[in-house]
Write an enzyme that holds these catalytic residues in place. Sequence first.
Site, PDB file in Angstrom:
ATOM      1  N   HIS A 196       0.790  -1.237   0.000  1.00  0.00           N
ATOM      2  CA  HIS A 196       0.000   0.000   0.000  1.00  0.00           C
ATOM      3  C   HIS A 196       0.818   1.281   0.000  1.00  0.00           C
ATOM      4  O   HIS A 196       0.258   2.370  -0.083  1.00  0.00           O
ATOM      5  CB  HIS A 196      -0.955   0.025   1.196  1.00  0.00           C
ATOM      6  CG  HIS A 196      -0.264   0.339   2.496  1.00  0.00           C
ATOM      7  ND1 HIS A 196       0.419  -0.590   3.214  1.00  0.00           N
ATOM      8  CD2 HIS A 196      -0.137   1.507   3.182  1.00  0.00           C
ATOM      9  CE1 HIS A 196       0.921  -0.039   4.297  1.00  0.00           C
ATOM     10  NE2 HIS A 196       0.614   1.239   4.303  1.00  0.00           N
TER      11      HIS A 196
HETATM   12  C1  UD1 Z   1      -1.527   5.959   5.875  1.00  0.00           C
HETATM   13  C2  UD1 Z   1      -0.184   6.283   6.524  1.00  0.00           C
HETATM   14  C3  UD1 Z   1       0.713   5.049   6.487  1.00  0.00           C
HETATM   15  C4  UD1 Z   1       0.022   3.829   7.043  1.00  0.00           C
HETATM   16  C5  UD1 Z   1      -1.296   3.641   6.322  1.00  0.00           C
HETATM   17  C6  UD1 Z   1      -2.043   2.438   6.844  1.00  0.00           C
HETATM   18  C7  UD1 Z   1       0.493   8.622   6.165  1.00  0.00           C
HETATM   19  C8  UD1 Z   1       1.477   9.499   5.505  1.00  0.00           C
HETATM   20  N1  UD1 Z   1       0.525   7.331   5.818  1.00  0.00           N
HETATM   21  O1  UD1 Z   1      -1.306   5.737   4.498  1.00  0.00           O
HETATM   22  O2  UD1 Z   1       1.865   5.295   7.249  1.00  0.00           O
HETATM   23  O3  UD1 Z   1       0.843   2.705   6.844  1.00  0.00           O
HETATM   24  O4  UD1 Z   1      -2.092   4.810   6.488  1.00  0.00           O
HETATM   25  O5  UD1 Z   1      -3.155   2.202   6.062  1.00  0.00           O
HETATM   26  O6  UD1 Z   1      -0.284   9.071   6.974  1.00  0.00           O
HETATM   27  N2  UD1 Z   1      -8.725   5.713   1.591  1.00  0.00           N
HETATM   28  C9  UD1 Z   1     -10.041   5.277   1.544  1.00  0.00           C
HETATM   29  N3  UD1 Z   1     -10.653   4.975   2.726  1.00  0.00           N
HETATM   30  C10 UD1 Z   1     -10.023   5.094   3.923  1.00  0.00           C
HETATM   31  C11 UD1 Z   1      -8.696   5.545   3.954  1.00  0.00           C
HETATM   32  C12 UD1 Z   1      -8.065   5.852   2.788  1.00  0.00           C
HETATM   33  O7  UD1 Z   1     -10.629   5.150   0.504  1.00  0.00           O
HETATM   34  O8  UD1 Z   1     -10.648   4.791   4.955  1.00  0.00           O
HETATM   35  C13 UD1 Z   1      -8.049   6.006   0.307  1.00  0.00           C
HETATM   36  C14 UD1 Z   1      -8.215   7.421  -0.104  1.00  0.00           C
HETATM   37  O9  UD1 Z   1      -8.429   7.457  -1.466  1.00  0.00           O
HETATM   38  C15 UD1 Z   1      -6.877   8.049   0.229  1.00  0.00           C
HETATM   39  C16 UD1 Z   1      -5.918   6.879   0.048  1.00  0.00           C
HETATM   40  O10 UD1 Z   1      -6.666   5.728   0.425  1.00  0.00           O
HETATM   41  O11 UD1 Z   1      -6.603   9.133  -0.591  1.00  0.00           O
HETATM   42  C17 UD1 Z   1      -4.695   6.969   0.904  1.00  0.00           C
HETATM   43  O12 UD1 Z   1      -5.066   7.190   2.257  1.00  0.00           O
HETATM   44  P1  UD1 Z   1      -4.162   8.104   3.212  1.00  0.00           P
HETATM   45  O13 UD1 Z   1      -4.792   8.188   4.542  1.00  0.00           O
HETATM   46  O14 UD1 Z   1      -3.779   9.354   2.529  1.00  0.00           O
HETATM   47  O15 UD1 Z   1      -2.803   7.303   3.366  1.00  0.00           O
HETATM   48  P2  UD1 Z   1      -2.518   5.755   3.436  1.00  0.00           P
HETATM   49  O16 UD1 Z   1      -1.965   5.362   2.128  1.00  0.00           O
HETATM   50  O17 UD1 Z   1      -3.671   4.986   3.980  1.00  0.00           O
END
Ligand code: UD1
Length: 362
Positions: A196
């Site tokens: 991820h």
């Molecule tokens: C974040 C953390 C990472 C951790 C990971 C666990 C940062 C910089 N990174 O990364 O360290 O390992 O969480 O999962 O904070 N999204 C959804 N639903 C959700 C959450 C996210 O659809 O409930 C999608 C969204 O499109 C979002 C993308 O996933 O833009 C990325 O989510 P984001 O919270 O930005 O970072 P992670 O990649 O999850």
Amino acid sequence: MLNVAYAIGTRPEVIRSARVLRLMVEHPSIDVTIVNTGQHYDDNMLGGFLRELDVPKPNVNLGVGSGDAVLQTATVMERFGRVLVEHRPDCVCVFGDTNSTLAAGLAAVKAELPLVHVEAGCRSFDMRMPEEVNRRAIDHVSSLLLPVSQLGAENLRREAVAGSVEIVGDPQFDVFSRQPQRVGNSERTRGLITIHRPENADDPQRIRLILDDIAAADAEVDWVFPIHPRTRRSIGAVPSEIELCDPLLYAQLLETLFEARICVTDSGGLQKEAFWARVPCVTVRSTTEWMETVQAGANVLAQPGQNLIAAVTSSLALTLTEGYENPYGDGHGSEQIVDAIVRWAEAQRAELSTGDTSRPNA
Ligand code: UD1
């Protein structure tokens, strides 16, 4: 009473904080305000874990949601800052290295509140990782730093951080070790994949290369790949040996891990869980903050198109039944964390009452 504001917002923060928060809520001299930033918002990314791990219900929900990193960080800062003005806690506690951690930590410091950082001192030494920037920044503005291993404490000493440092056990191990421990008995050879991180998940060609290499290493393995929402956005067709599924809750994930002969991941937490479950791990990154697992021979770093096929093949041949030391505590790190915060706060109060305010943010 010690008033603590504790920020959570993502899946790893919820899992690793589960026991710390339970202990804080039940502690006779702590009044904790749990603030959920809402960085993760899907039920299978956050709400499900709150229920499954019996995490006390957050008192405040900031509802920040997705967005680019700048907007996400700025919005958490602004909304968390308002909570701090309203609640005026004695200190703020943040965990790990996510954008929520950084934003809540900076808001605390700007509100002139002492900051406690749990899981301080982790270093991958790769500044291209958003998490490395977050954790370095937070470590240097924290008043109390709680690394979960000796290595973390050494990193902090080398960087001469200003706050107090105390090693505690890893609260992730506390939560892991209280889950049912199993021995895999599947007749098929199973493997677990999670990918991820932005550098692997955002580029459809790279994710395809990673999955092709994994499948090419051994055609006999049945792979399960619980897919993170970030990865779902970019993934295309996958090799037939790999079965995709939605993100798993914690007990399901551990069950899958215990059944697996190998784990291929770019997650930070899963590297340690594989290590504790004695499942050989291949980490699809060029660095890791959990070097202890590599040094123990349980984890190997690999890149697609380079050594990933060889790393999967050799890890499948590895047996980790012989004991190795666990450098992440004895399963009571959460108690140590709560105890360290209470002792530190008492010492702060004593210093303040004698007029010594030399500590940062005191
Ligand atoms: C974040 C953390 C990472 C951790 C990971 C666990 C940062 C910089 N990174 O990364 O360290 O390992 O969480 O999962 O904070 N999204 C959804 N639903 C959700 C959450 C996210 O659809 O409930 C999608 C969204 O499109 C979002 C993308 O996933 O833009 C990325 O989510 P984001 O919270 O930005 O970072 P992670 O990649 O999850």
